[in-house]
Structure formats: structure tokens, C-alpha cells
Design an enzyme around this catalytic site. Structure first.
Site, PDB file in Angstrom:
ATOM      1  N   ARG A 161      -9.912   0.194  15.970  1.00 45.86           N
ATOM      2  CA  ARG A 161      -9.873   1.053  14.788  1.00 45.86           C
ATOM      3  C   ARG A 161     -10.980   0.542  13.874  1.00 45.86           C
ATOM      4  NH1 ARG A 161      -4.359   1.460  11.364  1.00 45.86           N
ATOM      5  NH2 ARG A 161      -5.012  -0.683  10.948  1.00 45.86           N
ATOM      6  N   MET A 166      13.953  23.446   2.117  1.00 41.44           N
ATOM      7  CA  MET A 166      13.103  22.737   1.162  1.00 41.44           C
ATOM      8  C   MET A 166      13.913  21.889   0.187  1.00 41.44           C
ATOM      9  SD  MET A 166      10.168  24.232  -1.392  1.00 41.44           S
ATOM     10  CE  MET A 166       9.235  25.027  -0.109  1.00 41.44           C
ATOM     11  N   TYR A 198      18.445  28.602   7.897  1.00 42.48           N
ATOM     12  CA  TYR A 198      17.286  29.321   8.430  1.00 42.48           C
ATOM     13  C   TYR A 198      17.282  29.291   9.952  1.00 42.48           C
ATOM     14  CZ  TYR A 198      15.001  29.422   3.833  1.00 42.48           C
ATOM     15  OH  TYR A 198      14.672  29.658   2.535  1.00 42.48           O
ATOM     16  N   LYS A 241       0.852  -1.205   0.000  1.00 41.38           N
ATOM     17  CA  LYS A 241       0.000   0.000   0.000  1.00 41.38           C
ATOM     18  C   LYS A 241       0.885   1.251   0.000  1.00 41.38           C
ATOM     19  CE  LYS A 241      -0.332  -0.234   5.054  1.00 41.38           C
ATOM     20  NZ  LYS A 241      -1.161  -0.714   6.170  1.00 41.38           N
TER      21      LYS A 241
HETATM   22  C1  LIG Z   1      -0.400  -1.777   6.796  1.00 37.78           C
HETATM   23  C2  LIG Z   1      -0.948  -3.052   7.286  1.00 37.78           C
HETATM   24  C3  LIG Z   1      -0.113  -4.157   7.475  1.00 37.78           C
HETATM   25  C4  LIG Z   1       1.389  -4.074   7.349  1.00 37.78           C
HETATM   26  O1  LIG Z   1       1.911  -3.495   8.538  1.00 37.78           O
HETATM   27  P1  LIG Z   1       3.474  -3.479   8.819  1.00 37.78           P
HETATM   28  O2  LIG Z   1       3.596  -3.015  10.220  1.00 37.78           O
HETATM   29  O3  LIG Z   1       4.065  -2.500   7.845  1.00 37.78           O
HETATM   30  O4  LIG Z   1       3.964  -4.849   8.579  1.00 37.78           O
HETATM   31  C5  LIG Z   1      -0.695  -5.357   7.820  1.00 37.78           C
HETATM   32  N1  LIG Z   1      -2.031  -5.463   8.022  1.00 37.78           N
HETATM   33  C6  LIG Z   1      -2.861  -4.407   7.877  1.00 37.78           C
HETATM   34  C7  LIG Z   1      -4.313  -4.585   8.114  1.00 37.78           C
HETATM   35  C8  LIG Z   1      -2.351  -3.171   7.520  1.00 37.78           C
HETATM   36  O5  LIG Z   1      -3.176  -2.124   7.396  1.00 37.78           O
END
Ligand SMILES: *Cc1c(COP(=O)(O)O)cnc(C)c1O
Length: 357
Positions: free
Chosen positions: A129, A301, A253, A33
Site C-alpha cells: 500500500r 433510514m 420496505y 484517526k
Molecule cells: C489504522 C492504523 C493502525 C491501527 O490499526 P488497528 O487494526 O485498528 O489496530 C495502525 N497503524 C497504521 C499505520 C494504521 O493506519
């Protein structure tokens, strides 16, 4: 051209994937992702496709990008669909789909589907969540079966604190999960990266490694298996300007760093617009022509300053590693008050160059 670039080592990516699979003996969905945590989802998927059991992404937009690039492997949508109107596309492309809420279950019941779905039924085992309430879990499973629209169901949950190796919360979550799935005979999926590396006794037919694929540790302390990961990304650039300054001169800066002796300063073509964290303070490690050194003053930047005083052979054109195999992204993250996940996801503007070696 501007010398900033991110080198992506696809061999290291495969090494890390294999480590996840070998240490767990489970099937592994490579979590790619957020554009593979900044590493490039299509290129990472292509590099892993021959060996990966499948991939996981956050949403259908990310999944379609993979199909459009010719990836035929299974792709799980970690948050399922956001609107019922996605269901025909999910069927057409054979995406696997998380169901984490009752409204999604209603939508599946109400929407005609041309082919049976592959559903990953998510339980909220304590992270609070997304995920179904334990009291609703068995009934949801039965409703999926009764819908006649489901080919396969995997039971899943997600850990809130698996990165804390001395915290009992993951085991409590497993207990909640075990109680909720009692009597259901279906494959299960629990383990993310910290659970793959740090919780060998938690069983999971499918594991879901993300950050570990990219060679960064999810822990804030040394850990044996995490020590076997190979960093995939090297963020590098070059020194584009050198200054010799006497003691007492402010740099950058805000003048937050003032030379405390006669110093040589290198200006590097790298800044927060590339994703280098602006909150990285003076002292954050860098590597210059193979020698350790440090960041000085505020990150701007497009540029940042490094200390060349004790790296006399370095100068104009010297190679600077911001993170990679010598300076771990997790170290930079710690200095900047964040985590390697965010460090990687913030990468932008710099070209990514891929290598197989
Ligand atoms: C992002 C995600 C993972 C991967 O998590 P990592 O800590 O990067 O291994 C696994 N399961 C779900 C449901 C996630 O949203």
C-alpha cells in the site's frame, strides 16, 4: 427527543489501552484517526492523555483538532504530509511524521524547517500500500540523517494479514523488515491491534493499537486476549411503536420479511442514517430490556423493526441495545458482511454521551 444515542465508556477505553501496553511491554500510540473510529477523538484523547505515550491520526486536520482542544501529547501523522506546505505546521505543533514515499523525502530535503523533525520511516514489507521499497530503505534513512532536519527516526511497517492467526504472512513481513533495517540502530514500530493481541513474538518498541482500544476484536474467531477487551460504545435507542400482526404479513420496505406466525413487532428509532448497517439482515442480534432478540426486515433510514414476540414484557419505550456489551459490534458486523471498524466509523447523527464509570 429522539432516544437514539451512543454511550461511550471512557473507563473501558483506558482498560483496553492498558491491556495493549501491559501485554506488549511496549510504548503505545493510541490510534484515534477517523474521530477515534467514531468514538470522538478529542474526548478519547482527553480520557487517555494522562497515561498514553502518544496518539496517531491519519492527517494534519485530525492532529490540529487535538492541539486546538489542548492535547499536548505526541501525535503521529500516519500518512505524513500530503503536501510539503504542511511542514511548517508540523514543526510548529511538534507533530511526529511518517515518511512513506520518496517524494516526501525530497520535500523534507528541499523545505527549510525551524526545528528538527521526528520521523517514522515506513517500509513496504509486503502489504504494497504505502511504504518505501526495501531497496530504497537504507538510503532513505541516510538521506534523512544527512538532511540535518531530523531529531529522531523510528523504523516502521504495517501488516496486511495479522488478523489471520494461522497465516505466515506477518512473519514473512517481519523478515523483510529485519533485512531492510539491518545495521540501523533505531526504535521500531510494527504492531497494530491484531498483532498486539495475536502475535506475541513479534517485537516492536512502539505498538499502534486502534480497534482494540474500542473493545472490538479484529479477529473473526474467538481469541483469548481479545476476550479481555471491554466494549466502549453502546448504541441504543427505544421502541417507539408496537404492532401485533397475524401470520403472513410483510414488514418494512420490500416486504422481505413476512410474519410466519402471529407476531409482536417493535419499531425502533434507529436506522442507516445513524450508521446502523443497512445490510444487516433479519436475525441480526439486538438486546431488548436485557433480553436477546433479533432484527426483522429491511433497515430503513430512521427506523428498524425488532421481534418482540418472545419478549412479552417489552413494549413501547423499551430500551434496545443495537451493539454494546451484550451484542458485540463485531457480531453485528459479521451479520452485515462488514467489520467492526466500519460499523464504528459509520456512526453519525446520534448524540454521544460520555461516562467515566
Ligand atoms: C489504522 C492504523 C493502525 C491501527 O490499526 P488497528 O487494526 O485498528 O489496530 C495502525 N497503524 C497504521 C499505520 C494504521 O493506519
Amino acid at each position: 427527543m429522539r432516544p437514539a444515542r451512543a454511550l461511550i465508556d471512557l473507563q473501558a477505553l483506558r482498560h483496553n489501552y492498558q491491556l495493549a501496553r501491559e501485554t506488549t511491554g511496549a510504548k503505545a500510540l493510541a490510534v484515534i484517526k477517523a474521530d477515534a473510529y467514531g468514538h470522538g477523538a478529542v474526548r478519547c484523547a482527553q480520557a487517555l492523555e494522562a497515561e498514553a505515550d502518544g496518539f496517531a491520526v491519519a492527517c494534519i486536520e485530525e492532529a490540529l483538532e487535538l492541539r486546538e482542544a489542548g492535547i499536548r501529547a505526541p501525535v503521529l501523522l500516519l500518512e505524513g504530509f500530503f503536501e510539503a506546505s504542511e511542514l511548517p505546521l508540523i514543526v510548529e505543533h511538534d507533530f511526529w511524521c511518517v515518511v512513506h514515499s520518496l517524494w516526501q523525502l525530497d520535500a523534507i530535503e528541499q523545505t527549510p524547517v525551524a526545528q528538527p523533525l521526528n520521523i517514522w520511516l515506513k517500509l513496504d514489507s509486503g502489504m504494497h500500500r504505502v511504504g518505501l521499497h526495501p531497496a530504497d530503505y537504507q538510503a532513505a534513512y541516510q538521506r534523512l540523517l544527512a538532511s540535518g532536519k531530523v531529531a529522531k527516526i523510528v523504523l516502521m511497517s504495517h501488516f496486511a494479514r495479522a488478523d489471520e492467526l494461522d497465516c505466515a504472512r506477518s512473519e514473512e513481513q517481519v523478515a523483510v523488515f529485519e533485512a531492510a533495517r539491518k545495521g540501523l540502530s533505531a526504535q521500531i514500530s510494527l504492531r497494530n491491534s491484531p498483532a498486539v493481541l495475536g502475535w506475541p513474538n513479534i517485537s516492536s518498541d512502539w505498538v499502534r493499537p486502534g480497534i482494540l482500544l474500542y473493545g472490538a476484536t479484529p479477529f473473526d474467531q474467538p481469541q483469548a486476549l481479545a476476550g479481555r477487551l471491554k466494549p466502549v460504545m453502546t448504541l441504543e435507542s427505544k421502541v417507539i411503536c408496537v404492532r401485533e400482526l397475524p401470520a403472513g404479513e410483510p414488514i418494512g420496505y420490500g416486504g422481505g420479511f413476512v410474519t410466519d406466525r402471529a407476531m409482536r413487532i417493535g419499531v425502533v428509532a434507529m436506522g442507516y442514517a445513524d450508521g446502523y448497517p443497512r445490510h444487516a439482515p433479519t436475525g441480526t442480534p439486538v438486546y431488548i430490556d436485557g433480553q436477546p432478540s433479533r432484527l426483522l426486515g429491511r433497515v430503513s433510514m430512521d427506523m428498524l423493526c425488532v421481534d418482540l414476540t418472545d419478549v412479552p414484557q417489552a413494549g413501547l419505550g423499551s430500551q434496545v441495545e443495537l451493539w454494546g456489551k451484550n451484542v458485540l459490534a463485531s457480531e453485528v458486523a459479521t451479520h452485515a458482511g462488514t467489520i467492526p471498524y466500519q460499523i464504528f466509523c459509520n456512526l453519525r447523527r446520534v448524540p454521544r454521551l460520555y461516562s467515566e464509570a
